[in-house]
Write a protein that holds these residues in place. Structure first.
Motif, PDB file in Angstrom:
ATOM      1  N   TRP A 288      -1.075  -9.166   7.168  1.00  0.00           N
ATOM      2  CA  TRP A 288      -2.154  -8.156   7.045  1.00  0.00           C
ATOM      3  C   TRP A 288      -2.161  -7.922   8.413  1.00  0.00           C
ATOM      4  O   TRP A 288      -2.465  -6.387   7.928  1.00  0.00           O
ATOM      5  CB  TRP A 288      -3.676  -9.336   5.818  1.00  0.00           C
TER       6      TRP A 288
ATOM      7  N   GLU B  16      -4.412   0.503   3.613  1.00  0.00           N
ATOM      8  CA  GLU B  16      -5.867   0.632   3.478  1.00  0.00           C
ATOM      9  C   GLU B  16      -5.667   0.432   2.003  1.00  0.00           C
ATOM     10  O   GLU B  16      -6.914  -0.622   1.608  1.00  0.00           O
ATOM     11  CB  GLU B  16      -6.422   1.478   4.570  1.00  0.00           C
TER      12      GLU B  16
ATOM     13  N   GLU C  50      -2.766  -4.406  10.729  1.00  0.00           N
ATOM     14  CA  GLU C  50      -3.690  -3.242  10.962  1.00  0.00           C
ATOM     15  C   GLU C  50      -3.597  -2.947  12.839  1.00  0.00           C
ATOM     16  O   GLU C  50      -4.261  -2.198  13.301  1.00  0.00           O
ATOM     17  CB  GLU C  50      -5.374  -3.935  11.925  1.00  0.00           C
TER      18      GLU C  50
HETATM   19 FE   LIG Z   1      -6.726  -2.029   6.923  1.00  0.00          FE
END
Ligand SMILES: [Fe+2]
Ligand SMILES: [Fe+2]
Length: 370
Positions: free
Chosen positions: A218, A141, A222
């Protein structure tokens, strides 16, 4: 009937405000509204007592993936990035620029929210499994937040993350609420990023900023963060039955409704990508609901006509509320109170809709195949 096209820019500006300088951008990130991403804190002692033994094999496989760190070199800009920014950004209309900045600032705030929460848990626990997980997730993050911040700096609108950490208020959630809300926001984050990536893969002429080229790899971060919370919840099955099913239903609806209203404040952004906000959001709901069957025994019916009507109504009420706020004075205050009460009733209607039931799969882990 409200749709994105029916929202003129006045409404949007009322809802998202305007960012003209770095002070505005920082103020926007700090502000807490019903729609803006928040920062969270939790009961660290309870986090320390989590036990992942019931899912040990799947947990260890996941930890190896984190250790492998296949995105370690991903969050660096390539040579073409600066050139695309230089050519493309001056072409944005002022309205579109505001919506894109709103998107960047709210995305940054929610990435950084995860970074802070995971890092705080890491610092406060001794449980080696949880400490290791939180270290990996905070690492990811922090890369995500830093990468978005670079794009804000291109506009001279960088967010001071240290200052934001110190000044934004924190909401306390007990661990189970952190699990429900964070699981959903990680999986929704995956669904949002992959839906945008696939759309722009098909329509490269609509990729108005280079950051979207980064979304494919990316979003796998997540996805994996969501997997981690799925395993924690499946290791503690009491979190997934009884009265907790009512909480799960509440969190699914709250997270979906917030996203829907927030996205409908940015019609131009979606239009630029060749989407309509409503269609984009239903695609994100569909993917998230499909994934969430790995852990939630209940599922909201996103195709129910009342569900759709209530979502539309929440957007209308949000606009009416913003207009009342702008009007100010006693009538503005009354208008705001009335629309707030109406929104609670609409949410109540959503809550009372029948839910679908799911049998949880024996294999918990899923692959990001969207
Ligand atoms: Fe993230
Ligand atoms: Fe994440």
């Amino acid at each position: 009937m409200t749709n994105a096209a029916a929202l003129d820019f006045d409404h949007v500006e009322l809802l998202i405000g305007a960012v003209e300088n770095a002070a505005d951008a920082n103020a926007k990130a700090v502000r807490n509204t019903v729609l803006s991403p928040r920062f969270y804190t939790t009961d660290f002692d309870a986090m320390d007592k989590l036990n992942v033994e019931p899912v040990r094999a799947e947990w260890d496989t996941m930890m190896k993936e984190y250790e492998g760190d296949n995105n370690h070199d991903h969050f660096q800009r390539d040579a073409a990035f600066a050139e695309e920014v230089r050519v493309l950004m001056p072409q944005l209309s002022p309205e579109m620029r505001q919506e894109f900045l709103d998107f960047l600032i709210s995305s940054l705030t929610s990435e950084f929210s995860g970074c802070i929460l995971y890092n705080e848990i890491r610092k406060h626990v001794t449980n080696p499994d949880i400490k290791q997980l939180m270290t990996f997730m905070a690492r990811d993050e922090s890369r995500h937040a830093g990468f978005i911040n670079q794009s804000l700096r291109d506009f001279d609108l960088g967010i001071d993350l240290g200052q934001l950490k110190r000044t934004k208020s924190y909401t306390f959630f007990q661990p189970k609420f952190i699990f429900y809300a964070t699981y959903l926001s990680e999986k929704i984050g995956y669904a949002r990023y992959i839906t945008i990536y696939r759309q722009l893969e098909k329509n490269p002429d609509k990729r108005f900023h280079p950051i979207f080229r980064w979304f494919e790899r990316w979003c796998n971060d997540e996805f994996r963060h969501g997997e981690s919370f799925a395993l924690i919840m499946r290791a503690h099955p009491e979190l997934l039955r009884g009265v907790n099913l009512l909480w799960i239903r509440f969190f699914i609806l709250a997270v979906y409704a917030t996203m829907y209203v927030r996205d409908h404040t940015r019609p131009l952004l979606h239009e630029a990508m060749g989407f309509e906000s409503t269609d984009y959001d239903y695609e994100v709901f569909r993917i998230t609901s499909d994934i969430a069957r790995q852990v939630f025994p209940v599922e909201v019916d996103i195709d129910h006509p009342t569900f759709r009507a209530c979502m539309t109504r929440l957007v209308e009420l949000s606009i009416a509320n913003a207009k009342a706020k702008e009007r100010g004075g006693i009538f503005g205050a009354i208008g705001r109170a009335v629309t707030a009460v109406q929104a609670v009733f609409v949410f109540g209607r959503l809550y009372l809709l029948p839910v679908k039931k799911n049998e949880l799969p024996a294999d918990i882990r899923m692959q990001p195949t969207w």
